[in-house]
Scaffold this motif. Structure first.
Motif, mmCIF file in Angstrom:
data_model
loop_
_atom_site.group_PDB
_atom_site.id
_atom_site.type_symbol
_atom_site.label_atom_id
_atom_site.label_comp_id
_atom_site.label_asym_id
_atom_site.label_seq_id
_atom_site.Cartn_x
_atom_site.Cartn_y
_atom_site.Cartn_z
ATOM 1 N N TYR A 148 1.057 -1.196 -0.188
ATOM 2 C CA TYR A 148 0.210 0.066 0.028
ATOM 3 C C TYR A 148 0.915 1.266 0.095
ATOM 4 C CZ TYR A 148 -4.653 -1.859 0.626
ATOM 5 O OH TYR A 148 -6.191 -2.351 0.526
ATOM 6 N N ALA A 149 2.166 1.251 0.512
ATOM 7 C CA ALA A 149 2.968 2.319 0.391
ATOM 8 C C ALA A 149 3.977 2.174 -0.747
ATOM 9 C CB ALA A 149 3.976 2.303 1.780
ATOM 10 N N GLY A 150 3.490 1.300 -1.763
ATOM 11 C CA GLY A 150 4.224 1.379 -3.098
ATOM 12 C C GLY A 150 5.584 0.662 -3.095
ATOM 13 N N ILE A 151 5.657 -0.066 -2.195
ATOM 14 C CA ILE A 151 6.946 -0.710 -1.992
ATOM 15 C C ILE A 151 7.014 -2.133 -2.160
ATOM 16 C CG2 ILE A 151 8.893 -1.095 -0.396
ATOM 17 C CD1 ILE A 151 7.962 1.310 1.074
ATOM 18 N N PRO A 152 7.755 -2.431 -3.513
ATOM 19 C CA PRO A 152 7.691 -3.898 -4.001
ATOM 20 C C PRO A 152 8.916 -4.416 -3.295
ATOM 21 C CG PRO A 152 8.300 -2.570 -5.675
ATOM 22 C CD PRO A 152 8.003 -1.420 -4.544
ATOM 23 N N LEU A 153 8.920 -5.457 -2.600
ATOM 24 C CA LEU A 153 9.961 -6.052 -1.783
ATOM 25 C C LEU A 153 10.966 -6.991 -2.487
ATOM 26 C CD1 LEU A 153 8.227 -7.126 1.598
ATOM 27 C CD2 LEU A 153 9.891 -5.240 0.863
ATOM 28 N N THR A 154 10.681 -7.198 -3.759
ATOM 29 C CA THR A 154 11.577 -7.880 -4.737
ATOM 30 C C THR A 154 11.333 -7.377 -5.962
ATOM 31 O OG1 THR A 154 9.925 -10.048 -5.376
ATOM 32 C CG2 THR A 154 11.406 -10.216 -3.265
ATOM 33 N N GLU A 155 12.261 -7.497 -6.931
ATOM 34 C CA GLU A 155 12.132 -6.936 -8.177
ATOM 35 C C GLU A 155 13.073 -8.034 -9.096
ATOM 36 O OE1 GLU A 155 11.903 -2.988 -8.557
ATOM 37 O OE2 GLU A 155 11.608 -2.851 -10.424
ATOM 38 N N ARG A 156 12.860 -8.594 -9.912
ATOM 39 C CA ARG A 156 13.680 -9.448 -10.919
ATOM 40 C C ARG A 156 14.818 -8.756 -11.445
ATOM 41 N NH1 ARG A 156 13.167 -12.561 -15.848
ATOM 42 N NH2 ARG A 156 12.189 -10.677 -17.028
ATOM 43 N N GLY A 157 15.942 -9.291 -10.907
ATOM 44 C CA GLY A 157 17.203 -8.706 -11.581
ATOM 45 C C GLY A 157 17.554 -7.628 -10.753
ATOM 46 N N ASP A 158 16.938 -7.071 -9.415
ATOM 47 C CA ASP A 158 17.403 -6.120 -8.874
ATOM 48 C C ASP A 158 17.478 -6.409 -7.342
ATOM 49 O OD1 ASP A 158 18.427 -3.554 -8.614
ATOM 50 O OD2 ASP A 158 16.515 -2.829 -8.001
ATOM 51 N N ASN A 159 16.474 -7.053 -7.063
ATOM 52 C CA ASN A 159 16.446 -7.160 -5.408
ATOM 53 C C ASN A 159 15.870 -8.624 -5.137
ATOM 54 O OD1 ASN A 159 16.266 -6.569 -2.798
ATOM 55 N ND2 ASN A 159 14.191 -5.801 -2.810
ATOM 56 N N GLN A 160 16.691 -9.542 -4.914
ATOM 57 C CA GLN A 160 16.392 -10.906 -4.911
ATOM 58 C C GLN A 160 16.055 -11.460 -3.474
ATOM 59 O OE1 GLN A 160 19.117 -10.092 -6.656
ATOM 60 N NE2 GLN A 160 18.598 -10.635 -8.809
ATOM 61 N N ALA A 161 16.424 -10.741 -2.382
ATOM 62 C CA ALA A 161 16.104 -11.319 -1.089
ATOM 63 C C ALA A 161 15.633 -10.451 -0.140
ATOM 64 C CB ALA A 161 17.709 -11.734 -0.668
ATOM 65 N N VAL A 162 15.010 -10.631 0.689
ATOM 66 C CA VAL A 162 14.244 -9.949 1.857
ATOM 67 C C VAL A 162 14.416 -10.552 3.245
ATOM 68 C CG1 VAL A 162 12.221 -8.869 2.581
ATOM 69 C CG2 VAL A 162 12.480 -9.691 0.228
ATOM 70 N N THR A 163 14.842 -9.930 4.100
ATOM 71 C CA THR A 163 14.837 -10.296 5.485
ATOM 72 C C THR A 163 13.854 -9.481 6.369
ATOM 73 O OG1 THR A 163 17.350 -10.695 5.453
ATOM 74 C CG2 THR A 163 16.389 -10.537 7.579
ATOM 75 N N PHE A 164 12.950 -10.238 7.131
ATOM 76 C CA PHE A 164 12.025 -9.757 8.139
ATOM 77 C C PHE A 164 12.926 -9.946 9.634
ATOM 78 C CE2 PHE A 164 9.538 -11.156 4.720
ATOM 79 C CZ PHE A 164 8.975 -10.146 4.435
ATOM 80 N N VAL A 165 12.901 -8.785 10.208
ATOM 81 C CA VAL A 165 13.644 -8.794 11.645
ATOM 82 C C VAL A 165 12.821 -7.923 12.560
ATOM 83 C CG1 VAL A 165 15.235 -7.168 10.818
ATOM 84 C CG2 VAL A 165 15.851 -8.775 12.660
ATOM 85 N N THR A 166 12.986 -8.214 13.793
ATOM 86 C CA THR A 166 12.233 -7.695 14.903
ATOM 87 C C THR A 166 13.178 -6.658 15.510
ATOM 88 O OG1 THR A 166 11.036 -7.562 16.998
ATOM 89 C CG2 THR A 166 12.560 -9.217 16.538
ATOM 90 N N GLY A 167 12.919 -5.301 15.635
ATOM 91 C CA GLY A 167 13.862 -4.245 16.126
ATOM 92 C C GLY A 167 13.925 -4.299 17.683
#
Ligand code: SAH
Length: 279
Positions: A148-167
């Protein structure tokens, strides 16, 4: 005692719900309510709302969603960092006591119950008490809220990994068991839940670990609700920008390439709902 998936259909049953699973007396359904927008609730959660005798809900659950269950008693069992809130053991005891009374219990949690939601603790406590349980996943804020904030978490060729972490950890301090410098060395996007209070130490640890001080950080507050705000900052300015913008929890920090408009360092506010055409 085992945990049953609520969805056990090989094909979609007819709406509206006549053939859907029953929330039986003495059962607890541990459901995710999504990040806020009632439209992001699952059909299984809506089905449970229609049948529940009692709803034990988090502070993060949108009130409008509870209004869909006028027949149900509501028990607020919110846990919000820094504010007085129900103890986790008391919440588990309440769920067990309600189920043993023979009530149809809906435990409704913000986002997804098993994503930084302490749903695992509740499921274990219910299973230990021999209370039958179904788990209904929800859309977690770190995925649906960011969309909803316009933030895609992955994008082919650009961003292949995501980490979810607690602060922060169980003590309320910065998550001590997270190896932030090691996390910094991974190439992908980092999504920090509960990271507002410790945004400064977290960003400094990531810079120490090798992330560029001018790396983009998006901060998304109250995603998918009418109070949604998004600012785009940099790792070395994040604390000051959060303060200047007056952002408050609940909010997510997104560090890395997962922003629709990279390179824009000035704080930016988007309106809800996010529209790509409007950019
Ligand atoms: N189970 C929840 C997370 C609970 S932990 C889920 O799956 O989303 C609470 C943290 O989740 C908050 O501190 C915040 O970081 C994040 N959060 C939950 N709802 C949010 C929302 N609508 N907007 C931004 N962050 C949210």
């Amino acid at each position: 005692m085992s945990v049953h998936p609520a969805a056990s259909f090989s094909r979609a049953p007819a709406l509206p719900f006549a053939e859907w699973p029953r929330l039986e007396k003495g059962w607890v359904w541990l459901c995710g309510a999504g990040p806020g927008d009632p439209g992001l609730l699952t059909l299984h959660a809506l089905n449970a709302l229609r049948q529940a005798d009692v709803i034990v809900h988090d502070a993060l659950v949108n009130e409008d969603i509870l209004d869909w269950a006028p027949q149900a008693q509501r028990i607020a069992a919110g846990k919000r960092g820094g504010k007085p809130s129900a103890k986790q053991a008391d919440i588990c005891d309440t769920l067990i006591a309600l189920a043993r009374k023979g009530l149809r219990v809906l435990r409704l949690k913000g986002g997804d119950p098993f994503t930084f939601g302490r749903g695992a603790e509740e499921a274990r406590a219910l299973m230990a008490a021999q209370v039958p349980l179904q788990v209904v996943p929800g859309i977690t804020s770190g995925i649906g809220g960011l969309a909803y904030a316009g933030i895609p978490l992955t994008e082919r060729g650009d961003n292949q990994a995501v980490t979810f972490v607690t602060g922060h950890d169980a003590t309320g301090g910065p998550a001590a068991s997270v190896n932030w410098p090691a996390l910094a060395k991974l190439s992908g996007t980092i999504v920090v839940y509960m990271g507002m209070k410790h945004a400064g130490p977290i960003s400094r640890a990531l810079i120490t670990g090798g992330r560029a001080p001018d790396e983009i950080v998006s901060i998304v507050m109250s995603a998918t609700t009418s109070a949604q705000r998004v600012i785009v900052s940099r790792l070395d300015r994040i604390e000051a920008d959060i303060l200047a913008a007056g952002l408050e929890p609940p909010a997510l920090l997104v560090i890395g390439k997962g922003v629709l408009i990279p390179g824009q360092a000035a704080p930016r506010v988007t309106l809800h709902p996010f529209s790509i055409a409007a950019e």
